[in-house]
Scaffold this active site. Structure first.
Site, PDB file in Angstrom:
ATOM      1  N   GLU A   1       0.840  -1.194   0.000  1.00 16.01           N
ATOM      2  CA  GLU A   1       0.000   0.000   0.000  1.00 16.01           C
ATOM      3  C   GLU A   1       0.881   1.252   0.000  1.00 16.01           C
ATOM      4  OE1 GLU A   1      -2.835  -0.091   3.176  1.00 16.01           O
ATOM      5  OE2 GLU A   1      -3.866   1.710   2.485  1.00 16.01           O
TER       6      GLU A   1
ATOM      7  N   GLY B   1      -8.291   4.797   7.131  1.00 17.97           N
ATOM      8  CA  GLY B   1      -9.143   4.643   8.291  1.00 17.97           C
ATOM      9  C   GLY B   1      -8.516   3.720   9.328  1.00 17.97           C
ATOM     10  N   ALA B   2      -7.790   2.706   8.844  1.00 23.48           N
ATOM     11  CA  ALA B   2      -7.256   1.711   9.767  1.00 23.48           C
ATOM     12  C   ALA B   2      -5.742   1.726   9.877  1.00 23.48           C
ATOM     13  CB  ALA B   2      -7.735   0.311   9.360  1.00 23.48           C
ATOM     14  N   SER B   3      -5.034   2.242   8.844  1.00 26.94           N
ATOM     15  CA  SER B   3      -3.561   2.257   8.918  1.00 26.94           C
ATOM     16  C   SER B   3      -3.044   3.532   8.288  1.00 26.94           C
ATOM     17  CB  SER B   3      -2.978   1.043   8.190  1.00 26.94           C
ATOM     18  OG  SER B   3      -3.192   1.155   6.802  1.00 26.94           O
ATOM     19  N   THR B   4      -1.750   3.793   8.510  1.00 30.46           N
ATOM     20  CA  THR B   4      -1.117   4.945   7.876  1.00 30.46           C
ATOM     21  C   THR B   4       0.229   4.495   7.326  1.00 30.46           C
ATOM     22  OG1 THR B   4      -0.570   7.291   8.138  1.00 30.46           O
ATOM     23  CG2 THR B   4       0.041   5.866   9.965  1.00 30.46           C
ATOM     24  N   GLN B   5       0.647   5.098   6.200  1.00 28.13           N
ATOM     25  CA  GLN B   5       1.875   4.700   5.528  1.00 28.13           C
ATOM     26  C   GLN B   5       2.788   5.895   5.271  1.00 28.13           C
ATOM     27  OE1 GLN B   5      -0.830   1.912   5.554  1.00 28.13           O
ATOM     28  NE2 GLN B   5      -1.273   3.393   3.968  1.00 28.13           N
TER      29      GLN B   5
END
Ligand SMILES: *[C@@H]1O[C@H](CO)[C@@H](O)[C@H](O)[C@H]1NC(C)=O
Ligand SMILES: *[C@@H]1O[C@H](CO)[C@@H](O)[C@H](O)[C@H]1NC(C)=O
Ligand SMILES: *[C@@H]1O[C@H](CO)[C@@H](O)[C@H](O)[C@H]1NC(C)=O
Length: 533
Positions: free
Chosen positions: A182, A222-226
């Site tokens: 992602e 909404g659930a993770s950050t990259q």
């Protein structure tokens, strides 16, 4: 019989059998040359219409934790260095929430796809449907569900596969992509859209821009950050020591050393859920809870199931609780309290003050160069009336200002008012502050290098386009089209050759005819004298 002879005025009497062959040959060559000259001229004139290679299409469904979005991409059928020149031509969002919320009723997922998919079918020309690849990629919402309940995750994917196999497109699979993928695909999209991989030359060919740098990518889902950016080779050794985050990306014939990391449970929704769980832990049960990040005069209730049901909050849950029990939260819109509570969602201590560490003990080389911040980063900044690049102080004071507004003032402040988002912007703003400043270590000096963007041109910044770009390597190029000589010297040469042939044929015919006329006037034709008798 005289009439027959008259119809063949060029036929020299007496040489009839011998002379017919060169005449027929000359006429054939003449007609062929004229045809070739005409064809070349016409095709050259309508070159684009006659030989247009046409467009190819691809569809990517981004199944995020809060919603699913379909993107239609198109590119010329001819490809450059085996990667298509791809742009977004259409997008639509599916009704309802993300697919991971259908863990109890997986069979219902296809139904929410139908409206949007109908539009997608209209966007791609009918004859192209069967050759258009369709991919579905699911992100952190499904990654978490798979960890929590693998059967449910598989049932959802199975239900999606059944649906797309019945669609007219060439369905290439529904997959859960990893956090690193992602991050990398988001980085590819951001750089592709900024023209860092390809640019149009004067001759309408595509080339690698000279001296082009790259931009880092910051994605907040909404659930993770990259976070992903090119980091020099000196950092490679440190990364190897720390065993994470380094990938080499090969694209358009170039190789990029990338640092990338994905933080599960650090997406906006999951982080806010963790905050609610923490507030609940700190307070005696039964009473109304104070949330300093909710706007003043805002109250709402959640069931314990909603708060502790996620993998991200499981550990904070009491040993035994009734998932149906509702707890009420009341907002106080207190910026300094909110900043303090949000800071506690990160573990900044495990880095022990090391420079090359973000938070939770995760290795990260020093951020360098320009960055694009998209998705949740963009939406939050945009709610604060900020976009593009701005100073850290502007962001901080806007956050402070926004949090001080009472709930009843928000509808007039926000262009689009939706309760679920409006109540969370104050939280998100402080969350982004901690993530970027105390986590990734952006400073007052480096913060203005971040561009908060939603799209470039008409293409959305997100992982989906990068995914499509990478996958076009696997789409075989269409059979090469017949190319007539289009380069001017060759074209002029061919045209000159056939024009000369035409003129020579004409000259030869004129010569034959004139010889016949000379003969005819001096001595009567053999046939004619016979007939006369
Ligand atoms: C394609 O690859 C060749 C050699 O690898 C390179 O010289 C050329 O610039 C590349 N073209 C593009 C558009 O990247
Ligand atoms: C943020 O802004 C507020 C209000 O203007 C100020 O009190 C606070 O010190 C600022 N914080 C930082 C870290 O700049
Ligand atoms: C943003 O700008 C608009 C128009 O200038 C204004 O009406 C609105 O109050 C501003 N919103 C915030 C949160 O400052």
């Amino acid at each position: 019989m005289f009439t027959v002879v008259a119809r063949q005025p060029c036929e020299p009497a007496g040489f009839r059998v011998l002379s017919r062959t060169p005449v027929i040959l000359t006429v054939v060559v003449l007609l062929a040359s004229v045809a070739v000259v005409l064809t070349i001229t016409l095709i050259q004139a309508w070159h684009s219409q006659v030989l247009s290679p046409g467009l190819k299409y691809g569809v990517v469904l981004d199944a995020g934790s809060s919603r699913t979005t379909a993107y239609v991409y198109q590119w010329p059928a001819e490809k450059e260095n085996n990667t298509g020149v791809v742009s977004q031509s259409f997008r639509c969002s599916m009704k309802g929430s993300g697919i991971s919320s259908y863990d109890k009723n997986p069979q219902d997922v296809p139904r929410v796809f139908e409206d949007c998919m109908e539009k997608v079918r209209e966007q791609v020309p009918g004859p192209r449907h069967a050759s258009t690849h369709l991919y579905l990629g699911a992100t952190a919402g499904m990654r978490l569900l798979r960890l929590q309940n693998e059967t449910a995750a598989n049932e959802i994917l199975e239900s999606i596969r059944d649906y797309f196999e019945a669609q007219p497109f060439d369905f290439r699979g529904a997959q859960i992509i990893t956090g690193e993928e992602e991050g990398v695909y988001g980085w590819i999209t951001a750089n592709y859209l900024q023209g860092n991989f390809l640019e149009r030359t004067l001759w309408h060919a595509w080339a690698h821009p000279r001296g082009a740098g790259t931009v880092g990518a910051l994605d907040l889902g909404g659930a993770s950050t990259q976070i992903s950016f090119v980091a020099g080779d000196a950092d490679a050794e440190a990364a190897a020591r720390n065993g994470s985050g380094r990938v080499r990306v090969n694209l358009f014939g170039y190789s990029y050393p990338l640092y990338t990391h994905s933080f599960p449970c650090y997406g906006r929704h999951e982080a806010e859920r963790r905050l609610l769980a923490a507030l609940l832990q700190d307070s005696p049960a039964g009473s109304e809870l104070i949330n300093p990040c909710y706007p003043r005069n805002y109250s709402t209730g959640f069931t314990l199931g909603q708060i502790f049901g996620s993998l991200c909050t499981e550990k904070q849950a009491p040993a035994s609780y009734n998932p149906g029990l509702t707890v009420a939260f009341r907002g106080t819109g207190d910026p300094s309290q909110c900043r303090e509570k949000v800071g506690a969602l990160f573990d900044f201590h495990s880095c022990q003050g090391q420079e090359d560490c973000s938070f939770d003990g995760v290795y990260q080389p020093k951020v360098q160069g320009a960055f694009v911040a998209f998705a949740g980063f963009y939406y939050t900044a945009s709610a604060l009336n900020l976009s593009g690049s701005f100073s850290l102080d502007a962001f901080n004071s806007s956050s402070w200002g926004f949090c001080s507004h009472a709930w009843t003032e928000l509808p007039s402040l926000l262009p689009k008012f939706e309760e679920e988002y409006a109540r969370s912007y104050c939280f998100s703003a402080h969350y982004i502050y901690h993530l970027l400043v105390n986590g990734y270590k952006f400073t007052r000096d480096t913060w203005p290098q971040i561009q908060f963007e939603k799209e470039v041109g008409n293409s959305s910044v997100g992982w989906a386009l990068g995914y499509m770009l990478s996958l076009t390597n696997q789409i075989p190029a269409e059979a090469p089209l017949i190319r007539l000589p289009v380069s001017p010297p060759v074209f002029v040469g061919v045209l000159a050759f056939f024009t000369t042939t035409t003129l020579l044929c004409l000259a030869f015919l004129v010569y034959l005819c004139s010889r016949f006329r000379v003969r005819k006037s001096s001595e009567p034709a053999f046939e004619q004298s016979l007939d006369a008798e």
